[in-house]
Design an enzyme around this catalytic site. Structure first.
Site, short mmCIF file in Angstrom:
data_model
loop_
_atom_site.label_atom_id
_atom_site.label_comp_id
_atom_site.label_asym_id
_atom_site.label_seq_id
_atom_site.Cartn_x
_atom_site.Cartn_y
_atom_site.Cartn_z
N TYR A 162 -6.15 6.79 3.94
CA TYR A 162 -6.35 5.70 2.99
C TYR A 162 -5.64 4.42 3.45
CZ TYR A 162 -5.39 2.46 -0.64
OH TYR A 162 -5.24 1.27 -1.31
N ASP B 53 -9.82 5.78 -2.01
CA ASP B 53 -8.69 6.29 -2.79
C ASP B 53 -9.25 7.03 -4.00
OD1 ASP B 53 -9.61 4.28 -4.40
OD2 ASP B 53 -7.62 3.76 -5.14
N GLU C 9 0.82 -1.21 0.00
CA GLU C 9 0.00 0.00 0.00
C GLU C 9 0.85 1.26 0.00
OE1 GLU C 9 -2.96 0.18 -0.69
OE2 GLU C 9 -3.64 -1.87 -0.42
#
Length: 300
Positions: A126, A144, A43
């Site tokens: 996020y 996102d 991520e």
DNA sequence: TACACGTGGCC
DNA sequence: TGGCCAAGTGT
């Protein structure tokens, strides 16, 4: 929950989930065997960086540092060098800081609590929820740029998402999630995948879209976006470009780099100096001895 | 809220 | 060719 949501959103969710089951890309961080650390690393690497560029970096990084403790044990400069040309090298700094914090505060494990995740370096609204949902199967809104665009079109009928607002965006997506946590997590990744593969920013592939018959934007005739125009990014000639050139010179060296070598990467002294000072201030560069520079923590 | 922050590929 | 865009965060 309103009756309207039950009749309009639930079929859309089913179609998106079915589409995902059939069309999702096979990616290493989506394997059932992926650890929370692997999910977290992916991520962070994916922040503003395309999947194709992340794939090889992800493999190399996790081969070298399979756990937070392994990364925390090396100087931060090693992480910055390993980051290579992924861009935004401050992410490497923060990912290293994140590993140190995981060891110090969480026994070397990745926490499953959104607030604990948010407290870690480099983990924002996020990424904290992405880890909670994708590594731990929680029912949390994951917002996102893809999800914002899909919701703007399919639900709100607008061609593009409006100005980002974390509070507003989280609430809007939370309202779409089914009650069941694992299903909600799967819908979250499915919404992102739909935005990445079909409901793209430019030239959306509407004929291939699983919700093309229900999409509010299509039903409205796909009107052009009316909102404010976003300012272009700009890169050539900016401090950002100069910082990138300086970092590349430092990454490629295995010993401290003399000032005159750095001077050669950019002709304008004022801007070059400002960029280098900024890198030092950010902790991305260590001044070592007089007139020599290196990646942080490797020489001293 | 707005801006700074890397890099490279695509149309 | 060059502007646009890519799974954001921190200040």
């Amino acid at each position: 929950m309103s009756a309207a949501r039950r009749v309009t959103i639930r079929p859309m969710n089913t179609e998106i989930l079915d589409w995902y089951a059939e069309s999702a890309r096979v990616l290493p961080w989506r394997e059932p065997t992926a650890t929370p650390w692997q999910v977290l690393v992916s991520e962070v690497m994916l922040q503003q960086t395309p999947v194709a560029r992340v794939l090889p970096a992800y493999d190399a990084w996790l081969r070298r540092w399979p756990t937070p403790a392994a990364l925390a044990a090396v100087p931060v400069g090693e992480a910055v060098r390993m980051w290579g040309r992924l861009g935004y090298p401050r992410r490497a700094l923060r990912l290293h800081g994140c590993a140190v914090a995981l060891v110090a505060r969480h026994g070397g494990e990745v926490p499953d609590d959104v607030d604990a995740l948010l407290a870690l370096p480099g983990i924002g609204a996020y990424t904290a929820r992405a880890v909670a949902a994708f590594a731990y199967g929680q029912r949390v809104p994951v917002v996102d740029t893809n999800v914002r665009r899909v919701v703007a079109r399919a639900v709100e009928g607008s061609g593009e998402a409006g100005s980002p607002s974390t509070t507003r965006d989280l609430a809007a997506v939370e309202a779409l999630l089914p009650d069941d946590a694992p299903t909600a997590a799967r819908l979250s990744i499915a919404l992102m995948e739909l935005g990445a593969l079909v409901c793209t920013a430019r030239s959306p592939r509407c004929p291939e879209c699983p919700v093309r018959t229900r999409c509010a934007w299509r039903l409205a005739g796909s009107p052009a976006y009316q909102g404010p125009v976003r300012r272009a990014q700009g890169f050539a000639g900016t401090d950002r470009q100069v910082r990138g050139l300086l970092m590349a010179a430092l990454r490629d060296a295995d010993a401290p780099v003399p000032q005159h070598v750095l001077d050669a990467v950019w002709p304008e002294a004022v801007q070059r100096s400002r960029a280098l000072d900024g890198l030092v201030a950010d902790g991305l560069v260590d001044p070592v001895r007089s007139g020599e520079y290196a990646l942080p923590g490797l020489h001293g």
